[in-house]
Design a protein around this motif. Structure first.
Motif, PDB file in Angstrom:
ATOM      1  N   SER A  40       0.827  -1.211   0.000  1.00  0.00           N
ATOM      2  CA  SER A  40       0.000   0.000   0.000  1.00  0.00           C
ATOM      3  C   SER A  40       0.860   1.259   0.000  1.00  0.00           C
ATOM      4  O   SER A  40       0.505   2.256  -0.638  1.00  0.00           O
ATOM      5  CB  SER A  40      -0.947   0.006   1.196  1.00  0.00           C
ATOM      6  OG  SER A  40      -0.249   0.068   2.424  1.00  0.00           O
ATOM      7  N   ASP A  43       2.029   1.957  -3.446  1.00  0.00           N
ATOM      8  CA  ASP A  43       0.954   2.557  -4.226  1.00  0.00           C
ATOM      9  C   ASP A  43       0.806   4.041  -3.920  1.00  0.00           C
ATOM     10  O   ASP A  43       0.538   4.849  -4.816  1.00  0.00           O
ATOM     11  CB  ASP A  43      -0.361   1.834  -3.930  1.00  0.00           C
ATOM     12  CG  ASP A  43      -1.065   1.387  -5.198  1.00  0.00           C
ATOM     13  OD1 ASP A  43      -0.416   1.312  -6.262  1.00  0.00           O
ATOM     14  OD2 ASP A  43      -2.275   1.098  -5.131  1.00  0.00           O
ATOM     15  N   GLN A  47       1.135   6.966  -6.595  1.00  0.00           N
ATOM     16  CA  GLN A  47       0.017   7.877  -6.811  1.00  0.00           C
ATOM     17  C   GLN A  47       0.453   9.329  -6.657  1.00  0.00           C
ATOM     18  O   GLN A  47       0.024  10.206  -7.416  1.00  0.00           O
ATOM     19  CB  GLN A  47      -1.121   7.564  -5.839  1.00  0.00           C
ATOM     20  CG  GLN A  47      -2.408   8.315  -6.114  1.00  0.00           C
ATOM     21  CD  GLN A  47      -3.046   7.921  -7.443  1.00  0.00           C
ATOM     22  OE1 GLN A  47      -2.865   6.797  -7.917  1.00  0.00           O
ATOM     23  NE2 GLN A  47      -3.784   8.843  -8.049  1.00  0.00           N
ATOM     24  N   GLN A  50       2.129  10.225  -9.819  1.00  0.00           N
ATOM     25  CA  GLN A  50       1.148  10.388 -10.905  1.00  0.00           C
ATOM     26  C   GLN A  50       0.416  11.714 -10.795  1.00  0.00           C
ATOM     27  O   GLN A  50       0.145  12.371 -11.816  1.00  0.00           O
ATOM     28  CB  GLN A  50       0.149   9.236 -10.865  1.00  0.00           C
ATOM     29  CG  GLN A  50      -0.896   9.287 -11.970  1.00  0.00           C
ATOM     30  CD  GLN A  50      -1.836   8.097 -11.925  1.00  0.00           C
ATOM     31  OE1 GLN A  50      -1.433   6.983 -11.640  1.00  0.00           O
ATOM     32  NE2 GLN A  50      -3.104   8.337 -12.195  1.00  0.00           N
ATOM     33  N   LYS A  69       1.591  -8.908  -2.708  1.00  0.00           N
ATOM     34  CA  LYS A  69       0.668  -8.155  -3.557  1.00  0.00           C
ATOM     35  C   LYS A  69       1.329  -6.900  -4.132  1.00  0.00           C
ATOM     36  O   LYS A  69       0.826  -6.319  -5.104  1.00  0.00           O
ATOM     37  CB  LYS A  69      -0.576  -7.786  -2.770  1.00  0.00           C
ATOM     38  CG  LYS A  69      -1.443  -8.990  -2.398  1.00  0.00           C
ATOM     39  CD  LYS A  69      -2.699  -8.560  -1.653  1.00  0.00           C
ATOM     40  CE  LYS A  69      -3.545  -9.772  -1.279  1.00  0.00           C
ATOM     41  NZ  LYS A  69      -4.754  -9.378  -0.516  1.00  0.00           N
ATOM     42  N   VAL A  72       1.908  -7.158  -7.780  1.00  0.00           N
ATOM     43  CA  VAL A  72       0.714  -6.931  -8.603  1.00  0.00           C
ATOM     44  C   VAL A  72       0.469  -5.432  -8.758  1.00  0.00           C
ATOM     45  O   VAL A  72       0.163  -4.949  -9.852  1.00  0.00           O
ATOM     46  CB  VAL A  72      -0.511  -7.615  -7.968  1.00  0.00           C
ATOM     47  CG1 VAL A  72      -1.769  -7.314  -8.774  1.00  0.00           C
ATOM     48  CG2 VAL A  72      -0.277  -9.115  -7.850  1.00  0.00           C
ATOM     49  N   ARG A  73       0.629  -4.686  -7.670  1.00  0.00           N
ATOM     50  CA  ARG A  73       0.463  -3.237  -7.739  1.00  0.00           C
ATOM     51  C   ARG A  73       1.469  -2.621  -8.709  1.00  0.00           C
ATOM     52  O   ARG A  73       1.134  -1.701  -9.468  1.00  0.00           O
ATOM     53  CB  ARG A  73       0.631  -2.623  -6.357  1.00  0.00           C
ATOM     54  CG  ARG A  73      -0.475  -2.993  -5.360  1.00  0.00           C
ATOM     55  CD  ARG A  73      -0.202  -2.331  -4.016  1.00  0.00           C
ATOM     56  NE  ARG A  73      -1.109  -2.713  -2.968  1.00  0.00           N
ATOM     57  CZ  ARG A  73      -2.220  -2.053  -2.642  1.00  0.00           C
ATOM     58  NH1 ARG A  73      -2.570  -0.976  -3.335  1.00  0.00           N
ATOM     59  NH2 ARG A  73      -2.979  -2.467  -1.631  1.00  0.00           N
ATOM     60  N   ALA A  75       2.903  -4.095 -11.297  1.00  0.00           N
ATOM     61  CA  ALA A  75       2.505  -4.452 -12.664  1.00  0.00           C
ATOM     62  C   ALA A  75       1.356  -3.563 -13.146  1.00  0.00           C
ATOM     63  O   ALA A  75       1.343  -3.126 -14.299  1.00  0.00           O
ATOM     64  CB  ALA A  75       2.095  -5.918 -12.719  1.00  0.00           C
ATOM     65  N   ASN A  76       0.414  -3.277 -12.258  1.00  0.00           N
ATOM     66  CA  ASN A  76      -0.726  -2.435 -12.634  1.00  0.00           C
ATOM     67  C   ASN A  76      -0.302  -1.010 -12.973  1.00  0.00           C
ATOM     68  O   ASN A  76      -1.005  -0.307 -13.712  1.00  0.00           O
ATOM     69  CB  ASN A  76      -1.746  -2.408 -11.499  1.00  0.00           C
ATOM     70  CG  ASN A  76      -2.480  -3.727 -11.335  1.00  0.00           C
ATOM     71  OD1 ASN A  76      -2.519  -4.545 -12.256  1.00  0.00           O
ATOM     72  ND2 ASN A  76      -3.054  -3.948 -10.159  1.00  0.00           N
ATOM     73  N   ARG A  77       0.830  -0.583 -12.432  1.00  0.00           N
ATOM     74  CA  ARG A  77       1.309   0.780 -12.682  1.00  0.00           C
ATOM     75  C   ARG A  77       2.463   0.817 -13.684  1.00  0.00           C
ATOM     76  O   ARG A  77       3.065   1.864 -13.906  1.00  0.00           O
ATOM     77  CB  ARG A  77       1.742   1.427 -11.365  1.00  0.00           C
ATOM     78  CG  ARG A  77       0.567   1.731 -10.440  1.00  0.00           C
ATOM     79  CD  ARG A  77       0.993   2.541  -9.238  1.00  0.00           C
ATOM     80  NE  ARG A  77      -0.137   2.927  -8.403  1.00  0.00           N
ATOM     81  CZ  ARG A  77      -0.881   4.010  -8.562  1.00  0.00           C
ATOM     82  NH1 ARG A  77      -0.626   4.836  -9.569  1.00  0.00           N
ATOM     83  NH2 ARG A  77      -1.878   4.289  -7.743  1.00  0.00           N
ATOM     84  N   GLY A  78       2.766  -0.317 -14.275  1.00  0.00           N
ATOM     85  CA  GLY A  78       3.816  -0.358 -15.279  1.00  0.00           C
ATOM     86  C   GLY A  78       5.211  -0.207 -14.717  1.00  0.00           C
ATOM     87  O   GLY A  78       6.131   0.232 -15.424  1.00  0.00           O
TER      88      GLY A  78
END
Length: 215
Positions: A40, A43, A47, A50, A69, A72-73, A75-78
């Motif tokens: 988290s 992330d 963020q 971004q 996890k 995975v986070r 990967a979701n943000r490249g």
């Protein structure tokens, strides 16, 4: 050093010399993030970048738990993620040498330990002197180590919080960069208190990254 003290979970008071504007690094910071679990805090940093609240770029996520996890986070943000499973290394120093090599390959300026659940060695600290920061769920120097939230509840304190600090070999002992205070409520459990502490972690981590990156 500057400190940030939220009054409660819905409002905050920032010291006069602290703002996202005057803390912004003049050039983008190249970050390496290390995480073992949910990710988290990874992330939150991503963020903030971004939304242009933090002038930085995450070069790589290093994770040691294959089921984390955080990967995975990423990967979701490249963001490129590299698994360095601690079980594959006989000694902590061997793992840290692999971490250093990876961070150097990605040309990292600053290392963020965002829920990295392994003790580090001098191998890592010497490679990035005063360039590794950690976040811990207590107002250090109180309640070092694991289960800090449970330690605070057992001690019966009325205020706890979180701390961003520079990494040192001794656990949770480095110079403090920023802290946020969180009241302990009469009916708090470890879960409810940790959830409110995490809100403040997410507020101060990007600020602390910007502050140290601007030195």
């Amino acid at each position: 050093m500057s400190q940030y003290y939220p009054i409660d979970t819905s409002s905050s008071l920032i010291s006069p010399d602290i703002s996202t504007n005057n803390l912004q690094p003049t050039k983008p910071l190249k970050l390496g993030v290390m995480a073992s679990g949910n990710g988290s805090n990874f992330d939150v940093v991503a963020q903030a970048i971004q939304e242009e609240r933090l002038n930085a770029q995450i070069q790589v996520l290093i994770y040691n738990n294959p089921s984390a996890k955080a990967a995975v986070r990423a990967a979701n943000r490249g963001v490129e993620a590299v698994l360095l499973n601690h079980r594959d290394y006989k000694k902590r120093e061997d793992l840290d040498r692999a971490i250093v090599k990876t961070l150097q390959q990605y040309n990292v300026d600053l290392v963020i330990m965002a829920g990295w659940m392994r003790l580090v060695t001098q191998e890592l600290i010497d490679a990035f002197p005063d360039k590794i920061i950690n976040i811990h769920p207590s107002l250090l120097p109180s309640f070092k180590g694991v289960r800090a939230v449970e330690q605070a509840l057992a001690a019966g304190v009325k205020i706890t919080g979180c701390t961003v600090h520079l990494l040192r070999l001794e656990m949770d002992s480095g110079p403090i960069l920023m802290q946020a205070a969180v009241p302990v409520l009469p009916d708090d459990t470890a879960a409810t208190l940790h959830a409110r502490i995490q809100i403040q972690e997410h507020r101060i981590l990007p600020l602390a990254i910007a502050a140290i990156g601007n030195r």
